[in-house]
Design a protein around this motif. Sequence first.
Motif, PDB file in Angstrom:
ATOM      1  N   ASP A  91       0.833  -1.215   0.000  1.00  0.00           N
ATOM      2  CA  ASP A  91       0.000   0.000   0.000  1.00  0.00           C
ATOM      3  C   ASP A  91       0.864   1.260   0.000  1.00  0.00           C
ATOM      4  O   ASP A  91       0.565   2.235  -0.687  1.00  0.00           O
ATOM      5  N   LEU A  92       1.935   1.219   0.789  1.00  0.00           N
ATOM      6  CA  LEU A  92       2.847   2.363   0.853  1.00  0.00           C
ATOM      7  C   LEU A  92       3.487   2.606  -0.514  1.00  0.00           C
ATOM      8  O   LEU A  92       3.501   3.730  -1.019  1.00  0.00           O
ATOM      9  N   TYR A  93       3.980   1.539  -1.137  1.00  0.00           N
ATOM     10  CA  TYR A  93       4.631   1.688  -2.439  1.00  0.00           C
ATOM     11  C   TYR A  93       3.648   2.154  -3.520  1.00  0.00           C
ATOM     12  O   TYR A  93       3.978   2.990  -4.344  1.00  0.00           O
ATOM     13  N   GLU A 111       0.932   3.929  -3.117  1.00  0.00           N
ATOM     14  CA  GLU A 111       0.619   5.343  -2.901  1.00  0.00           C
ATOM     15  C   GLU A 111       1.769   6.235  -3.380  1.00  0.00           C
ATOM     16  O   GLU A 111       1.558   7.288  -3.979  1.00  0.00           O
ATOM     17  N   MET A 112       3.002   5.767  -3.129  1.00  0.00           N
ATOM     18  CA  MET A 112       4.159   6.538  -3.579  1.00  0.00           C
ATOM     19  C   MET A 112       4.207   6.607  -5.101  1.00  0.00           C
ATOM     20  O   MET A 112       4.490   7.662  -5.676  1.00  0.00           O
ATOM     21  N   SER A 140       1.558   9.064  -6.252  1.00  0.00           N
ATOM     22  CA  SER A 140       1.947  10.452  -5.949  1.00  0.00           C
ATOM     23  C   SER A 140       2.999  10.955  -6.935  1.00  0.00           C
ATOM     24  O   SER A 140       2.937  12.096  -7.399  1.00  0.00           O
ATOM     25  N   VAL A 141       3.967  10.094  -7.222  1.00  0.00           N
ATOM     26  CA  VAL A 141       5.028  10.477  -8.154  1.00  0.00           C
ATOM     27  C   VAL A 141       4.455  10.639  -9.569  1.00  0.00           C
ATOM     28  O   VAL A 141       4.762  11.601 -10.275  1.00  0.00           O
ATOM     29  N   GLY A 165       2.640  13.859  -9.561  1.00  0.00           N
ATOM     30  CA  GLY A 165       3.603  14.958  -9.417  1.00  0.00           C
ATOM     31  C   GLY A 165       4.288  15.284 -10.737  1.00  0.00           C
ATOM     32  O   GLY A 165       4.656  16.434 -10.994  1.00  0.00           O
ATOM     33  N   ASN A 166       4.437  14.268 -11.593  1.00  0.00           N
ATOM     34  CA  ASN A 166       5.117  14.477 -12.871  1.00  0.00           C
ATOM     35  C   ASN A 166       4.367  15.430 -13.806  1.00  0.00           C
ATOM     36  O   ASN A 166       4.973  16.032 -14.680  1.00  0.00           O
ATOM     37  N   GLN A 211      11.985   6.650 -12.423  1.00  0.00           N
ATOM     38  CA  GLN A 211      11.498   6.713 -11.046  1.00  0.00           C
ATOM     39  C   GLN A 211      11.080   5.327 -10.551  1.00  0.00           C
ATOM     40  O   GLN A 211      11.348   4.964  -9.408  1.00  0.00           O
ATOM     41  N   ALA A 252      14.063   3.290  -9.602  1.00  0.00           N
ATOM     42  CA  ALA A 252      14.574   3.671  -8.279  1.00  0.00           C
ATOM     43  C   ALA A 252      13.700   3.067  -7.179  1.00  0.00           C
ATOM     44  O   ALA A 252      14.204   2.583  -6.171  1.00  0.00           O
ATOM     45  N   LEU A 253      12.374   3.088  -7.384  1.00  0.00           N
ATOM     46  CA  LEU A 253      11.453   2.545  -6.372  1.00  0.00           C
ATOM     47  C   LEU A 253      11.547   1.023  -6.274  1.00  0.00           C
ATOM     48  O   LEU A 253      11.510   0.459  -5.198  1.00  0.00           O
ATOM     49  N   GLU A 306      14.037  -0.800  -6.734  1.00  0.00           N
ATOM     50  CA  GLU A 306      15.252  -1.252  -6.048  1.00  0.00           C
ATOM     51  C   GLU A 306      14.892  -1.740  -4.649  1.00  0.00           C
ATOM     52  O   GLU A 306      15.449  -2.703  -4.151  1.00  0.00           O
ATOM     53  N   GLY A 307      13.945  -0.998  -4.029  1.00  0.00           N
ATOM     54  CA  GLY A 307      13.541  -1.343  -2.668  1.00  0.00           C
ATOM     55  C   GLY A 307      12.511  -2.461  -2.612  1.00  0.00           C
ATOM     56  O   GLY A 307      12.141  -2.902  -1.532  1.00  0.00           O
ATOM     57  N   MET A 325      11.844  12.997  -6.409  1.00  0.00           N
ATOM     58  CA  MET A 325      10.752  12.128  -5.968  1.00  0.00           C
ATOM     59  C   MET A 325      10.369  12.423  -4.518  1.00  0.00           C
ATOM     60  O   MET A 325       9.186  12.464  -4.174  1.00  0.00           O
ATOM     61  N   LEU A 329       6.699  13.614  -3.130  1.00  0.00           N
ATOM     62  CA  LEU A 329       5.982  12.930  -2.042  1.00  0.00           C
ATOM     63  C   LEU A 329       5.680  13.903  -0.912  1.00  0.00           C
ATOM     64  O   LEU A 329       4.579  13.915  -0.368  1.00  0.00           O
ATOM     65  N   ARG A 383       4.866   9.665   8.112  1.00  0.00           N
ATOM     66  CA  ARG A 383       4.622   9.167   6.753  1.00  0.00           C
ATOM     67  C   ARG A 383       5.847   9.383   5.867  1.00  0.00           C
ATOM     68  O   ARG A 383       6.232   8.496   5.103  1.00  0.00           O
ATOM     69  N   CYS A 416      15.732   2.138   0.822  1.00  0.00           N
ATOM     70  CA  CYS A 416      16.195   0.815   1.273  1.00  0.00           C
ATOM     71  C   CYS A 416      16.860   0.026   0.142  1.00  0.00           C
ATOM     72  O   CYS A 416      17.723  -0.813   0.404  1.00  0.00           O
ATOM     73  N   GLY A 417      16.470   0.310  -1.091  1.00  0.00           N
ATOM     74  CA  GLY A 417      17.113  -0.389  -2.204  1.00  0.00           C
ATOM     75  C   GLY A 417      18.450   0.236  -2.593  1.00  0.00           C
ATOM     76  O   GLY A 417      19.131  -0.259  -3.479  1.00  0.00           O
ATOM     77  N   HIS A 418      18.797   1.338  -1.944  1.00  0.00           N
ATOM     78  CA  HIS A 418      20.016   2.054  -2.314  1.00  0.00           C
ATOM     79  C   HIS A 418      21.030   2.085  -1.174  1.00  0.00           C
ATOM     80  O   HIS A 418      21.951   2.883  -1.186  1.00  0.00           O
TER      81      HIS A 418
END
Lengths: 225, 220
Positions: free
Chosen positions: A170-172, A174-175, A178-179, A182-183, A204, A207-208, A210-211, B180, B184, B205, B215-217
């Motif tokens: 859910d967090l990812y 939403e991010m 948002s991104v 935002g673009n 983007q 980058a996301l 990766e996590g 980014m 956010l 938040r 965390c991936g970096h």
Amino acid sequence: MLPPGALTSAREGWIVRVREAQKQATRERVVAAAGALFESVGYEQTTIRMIAEAAGVAIGSVFTTFASKAEVLNHILLQRFEALFEELDRLAPHLPGGARQRVSALLGIAYEVECRQLGLMLAHLAASHGWPAEIETESRRRHQRLIQLIRETLKHGVEQGEVRRDADLDLYVEMIVSVYLGNYRTAWYDGLDVGGLSKLMERQLSALFEGLQPVNSRTVIAEAA
Amino acid sequence: MYLPDDKRGPAASVSTPRTRRPTKRALAKARTKARVLDAARELFVTRGFEESTIRDIAATAGLSTGAVFGSFSDKNQLFDAVMMASFKEAFEAASSVQGHAELGAAEALSAMFGAAYRHFGSQLALVRASQAQCWSRPECAHLFETAVARGRGLVELTLHKAVKAGELSDTLDAGLLADMLMDLYIANYRRAVFDGWTAEALEARTLAQARALLCGHLRR
């Protein structure tokens, strides 16, 4: 033999239908005129008077169909989102690649559809900070479909072992949304086109994601390096 | 900066004729301008931009409408000045917590964003108005983007520090991540405006978001 009063009630029914049809026609004219004005002049600069003039109706008629300018915009956005989701629902099952490529493709389609009328999308973003709570609730309900589509794609990625199991999806999601939204600001300010927007979103998402990689695949990469 | 009369020798005004000391008239004008700005911010925050008239602002400042127009040509220009002053304060609040080097990158970033959220917490009407204004007026958009770019610089600096400290990988694209994080940070204001989130909730938040993004970096 007609029962007494039948003629008048039939006539009343006819009048009601004509009125309904007239109201519907006014509504459609108002929506078309407002859409064109928001796109060309901008949402903030467009007045109810301008909409009425362009639609060829009285100012009062605009207000009998819509309570405010924000509501007209909201109605237009609803129609647009329907078109966007028809496209997304149709294409989503056929998208190739892993979770990241599929999210990227989905948002690429969204940019493609929205950029056909970028002015309206910008009007939406401009108005979205000042509109009343009930329109915000409706707007979120519309975005919920996009959120759901991305969430399903990530969940599929978890099942396929591409996305780590313990990620807060859910967090990812939403991010990501948002991104994505935002673009549009970047697009407007830096003059990006659909291609530019999609490329930016791809970077983007890389980058996301990766996590979002499973921890063991990260160690494998680290060991290989 | 204006020095009091007794601190300036006659030589100073002779050797630097261009920076002649301000006249009483100029000082009075600066004071009037400050009073107008204070009154305008108070009204924009409590009543809203659209709902505040130049007449109201003048009355709140205890000045005539003519005096307001002596400092600002219209309400838009006044709004831009109020907005920029407030953004500058938010930047200063964020900069002041930026120096805590013992924090990890995500914690340092959320502390900075939290400071900004706390600054704007009581001025949400100004945040909303600035969004609406900057979409409709290019000059306002330019000011807004300039303010965002300054904040972004602070974020990028924090990321670079974390790379130097060995916390984050040196392969990360700090510019991209900073953009980014700013997206956010701005998007989270909707939570404050429509859901009544406190600055503390927003800060928590942003911490979760920064961790998820970074965390991936991490250097492995």
